[in-house]
Scaffold this motif. Sequence first.
Motif, PDB file in Angstrom:
ATOM      1  N   SER A  97     -53.255 -21.415   1.769  1.00 41.15           N
ATOM      2  CA  SER A  97     -54.825 -21.784   1.537  1.00 41.15           C
ATOM      3  C   SER A  97     -54.783 -22.487   0.473  1.00 41.15           C
ATOM      4  N   THR A  98     -55.822 -23.704   0.797  1.00 42.03           N
ATOM      5  CA  THR A  98     -56.182 -24.529  -0.363  1.00 42.03           C
ATOM      6  C   THR A  98     -57.691 -24.556  -0.504  1.00 42.03           C
ATOM      7  N   GLU A  99     -58.381 -23.526  -0.150  1.00 41.92           N
ATOM      8  CA  GLU A  99     -59.650 -23.382  -0.016  1.00 41.92           C
ATOM      9  C   GLU A  99     -60.464 -23.697  -1.617  1.00 41.92           C
ATOM     10  N   TRP A 100     -59.659 -22.852  -2.410  1.00 44.81           N
ATOM     11  CA  TRP A 100     -60.268 -22.990  -3.785  1.00 44.81           C
ATOM     12  C   TRP A 100     -60.046 -24.374  -4.344  1.00 44.81           C
ATOM     13  N   GLU A 101     -59.084 -24.808  -4.016  1.00 41.41           N
ATOM     14  CA  GLU A 101     -58.481 -26.006  -4.561  1.00 41.41           C
ATOM     15  C   GLU A 101     -59.507 -27.423  -3.887  1.00 41.41           C
ATOM     16  N   GLU A 102     -59.797 -27.370  -2.671  1.00 36.88           N
ATOM     17  CA  GLU A 102     -60.753 -28.119  -2.122  1.00 36.88           C
ATOM     18  C   GLU A 102     -61.902 -28.010  -2.954  1.00 36.88           C
ATOM     19  N   LYS A 103     -62.722 -27.169  -2.934  1.00 37.79           N
ATOM     20  CA  LYS A 103     -63.808 -26.856  -3.432  1.00 37.79           C
ATOM     21  C   LYS A 103     -63.617 -27.072  -5.056  1.00 37.79           C
ATOM     22  N   MET A 104     -62.813 -27.024  -5.738  1.00 37.87           N
ATOM     23  CA  MET A 104     -62.660 -27.616  -7.355  1.00 37.87           C
ATOM     24  C   MET A 104     -62.869 -29.188  -7.021  1.00 37.87           C
ATOM     25  N   HIS A 105     -62.253 -29.880  -6.107  1.00 40.44           N
ATOM     26  CA  HIS A 105     -62.107 -31.306  -5.942  1.00 40.44           C
ATOM     27  C   HIS A 105     -63.991 -31.699  -5.693  1.00 40.44           C
ATOM     28  N   GLU A 106     -64.385 -30.930  -4.492  1.00 45.55           N
ATOM     29  CA  GLU A 106     -65.743 -31.290  -4.287  1.00 45.55           C
ATOM     30  C   GLU A 106     -66.840 -31.258  -5.050  1.00 45.55           C
ATOM     31  N   CYS A 110     -62.257 -32.973  -9.473  1.00 50.48           N
ATOM     32  CA  CYS A 110     -61.097 -33.128 -10.129  1.00 50.48           C
ATOM     33  C   CYS A 110     -59.738 -33.320  -9.563  1.00 50.48           C
ATOM     34  N   GLU A 111     -58.693 -33.849  -9.961  1.00 52.22           N
ATOM     35  CA  GLU A 111     -57.492 -34.188  -9.625  1.00 52.22           C
ATOM     36  C   GLU A 111     -56.792 -32.816  -9.341  1.00 52.22           C
ATOM     37  N   VAL A 112     -56.627 -32.303  -8.203  1.00 49.85           N
ATOM     38  CA  VAL A 112     -55.948 -31.144  -7.933  1.00 49.85           C
ATOM     39  C   VAL A 112     -54.798 -31.253  -7.419  1.00 49.85           C
ATOM     40  N   PHE A 113     -53.654 -30.300  -8.081  1.00 50.43           N
ATOM     41  CA  PHE A 113     -52.270 -30.310  -7.704  1.00 50.43           C
ATOM     42  C   PHE A 113     -51.974 -28.776  -7.340  1.00 50.43           C
ATOM     43  N   ALA A 114     -51.655 -28.327  -5.989  1.00 51.27           N
ATOM     44  CA  ALA A 114     -51.491 -27.200  -5.440  1.00 51.27           C
ATOM     45  C   ALA A 114     -49.845 -26.884  -5.418  1.00 51.27           C
ATOM     46  N   PHE A 115     -49.526 -25.807  -5.773  1.00 54.49           N
ATOM     47  CA  PHE A 115     -47.894 -25.564  -5.895  1.00 54.49           C
ATOM     48  C   PHE A 115     -47.548 -24.090  -5.218  1.00 54.49           C
ATOM     49  N   ASP A 116     -46.664 -24.085  -4.241  1.00 56.43           N
ATOM     50  CA  ASP A 116     -46.191 -22.923  -3.694  1.00 56.43           C
ATOM     51  C   ASP A 116     -44.746 -23.155  -3.098  1.00 56.43           C
ATOM     52  N   LYS A 120     -45.599 -24.150   3.362  1.00 53.13           N
ATOM     53  CA  LYS A 120     -45.202 -25.417   4.101  1.00 53.13           C
ATOM     54  C   LYS A 120     -46.328 -26.328   4.565  1.00 53.13           C
ATOM     55  N   LEU A 121     -46.786 -27.129   3.869  1.00 48.20           N
ATOM     56  CA  LEU A 121     -47.952 -27.723   3.929  1.00 48.20           C
ATOM     57  C   LEU A 121     -47.703 -29.322   4.012  1.00 48.20           C
ATOM     58  N   PRO A 122     -48.339 -30.506   4.474  1.00 50.07           N
ATOM     59  CA  PRO A 122     -48.341 -31.757   4.117  1.00 50.07           C
ATOM     60  C   PRO A 122     -48.552 -31.916   2.555  1.00 50.07           C
ATOM     61  N   ARG A 123     -47.983 -33.049   2.027  1.00 48.59           N
ATOM     62  CA  ARG A 123     -48.386 -33.574   0.825  1.00 48.59           C
ATOM     63  C   ARG A 123     -49.743 -33.589   0.350  1.00 48.59           C
ATOM     64  N   ASP A 124     -50.301 -34.782   1.131  1.00 50.32           N
ATOM     65  CA  ASP A 124     -51.690 -34.879   1.059  1.00 50.32           C
ATOM     66  C   ASP A 124     -52.545 -33.615   1.962  1.00 50.32           C
ATOM     67  N   VAL A 125     -52.573 -32.586   1.394  1.00 45.40           N
ATOM     68  CA  VAL A 125     -53.166 -31.430   2.176  1.00 45.40           C
ATOM     69  C   VAL A 125     -54.647 -31.691   2.529  1.00 45.40           C
ATOM     70  N   ALA A 126     -55.485 -32.194   1.716  1.00 42.72           N
ATOM     71  CA  ALA A 126     -56.777 -32.142   1.680  1.00 42.72           C
ATOM     72  C   ALA A 126     -57.324 -33.388   0.646  1.00 42.72           C
ATOM     73  N   PRO A 127     -58.375 -33.932   0.746  1.00 39.23           N
ATOM     74  CA  PRO A 127     -58.999 -34.966  -0.032  1.00 39.23           C
ATOM     75  C   PRO A 127     -59.082 -34.418  -1.624  1.00 39.23           C
ATOM     76  N   GLY A 128     -58.290 -35.299  -2.389  1.00 31.24           N
ATOM     77  CA  GLY A 128     -58.217 -34.641  -3.593  1.00 31.24           C
ATOM     78  C   GLY A 128     -57.267 -33.921  -4.020  1.00 31.24           C
ATOM     79  N   VAL A 129     -56.604 -33.252  -3.209  1.00 31.74           N
ATOM     80  CA  VAL A 129     -55.763 -32.343  -3.237  1.00 31.74           C
ATOM     81  C   VAL A 129     -54.211 -32.628  -2.744  1.00 31.74           C
ATOM     82  N   THR A 130     -53.302 -32.464  -3.759  1.00 31.29           N
ATOM     83  CA  THR A 130     -51.778 -32.716  -3.256  1.00 31.29           C
ATOM     84  C   THR A 130     -51.277 -31.470  -3.605  1.00 31.29           C
ATOM     85  N   PHE A 131     -50.393 -31.350  -2.484  1.00 32.99           N
ATOM     86  CA  PHE A 131     -49.436 -30.095  -2.481  1.00 32.99           C
ATOM     87  C   PHE A 131     -47.825 -30.247  -2.650  1.00 32.99           C
TER      88      PHE A 131
END
Length: 272
Positions: A97-106, A110-116, A120-131
């Motif tokens: 889940s990238t809900e928190w990360e997406e809200k931090m960008h919105e 911020c430029e947000v980088f999510a790691f786990d 299994k998620l796409p690299r550009d998982v959401a606007p402003g969030v890279t996985f």
Amino acid sequence: MSMMKNMESGYFNNLRSHTPEAVAPRNLRLRLSHAVSTLRCLTIPKCYPTVRCLDDKAPMQIPIRREWEQQAFCVSDLTEKSSDDKCLIYSFGINGSTEWEEKMHEEFGCEVFAFDPTSKLPRDVAPGVTFHEIGLQGDEVDVSKTHSHQYDALDASKLLTLGEIIDQMGHTGRKIDVLRLDCEGCEWGVLKQLACSGESELVEQLMVEMHFQKNLGLSTDEDILTAADAIACLEREHWGVASMEVSGCGPADAQYHELALKIIRGPFFYSM
């Protein structure tokens, strides 16, 4: 004579008690006792240093559906950055889940980088969030063997140190404004590596979910010592607690080292 006799008796007794076989267990007990005191200090009011946000306001939580994962942070530290100096956020342990990360960008741009390494998620998982499908490896903790019963064991080939990840992301020389760790036990080794090496200067704020269970990083005496080293080094590097909340765990994960029980049975946990 009696004095000399007592001295001789004491002298030979001291020699026997200071053999490596006798000293090592006693030293370990002392180190572990100190380690427990260090970790308990986190939960005792006015024991561990505290800090206030730059605007003197209380830390704020970003509401998300997984309420148990909400953590407070100093918002002013992000809002005071200039428009051409975007805040940088690293978030480890998103569990799909990238809900928190997406809200931090919105909210803050911020430029947000999510790691786990388990998602299994796409690299550009959401606007402003890279996985990225990688995780953190810290000092003296084999994170490939540390995980909740809810997840599979981690692939050690997907684990890198924070410094290696910063280099790989092309962020060398930039400060991480918020480093969020919810990595199921990796936090103790990562915090030790950061603080005891002085690399914590690369980070402005830490958001850490600290685990005390056996299968989540605190299964041995050495793990307890590593965790205490991390907390002691953070204090030496002038880190303080801005906010702290209690969260529970599932029954399958509720197994503890006997010394960890001394930590979580402190007044902070029972007052919540």
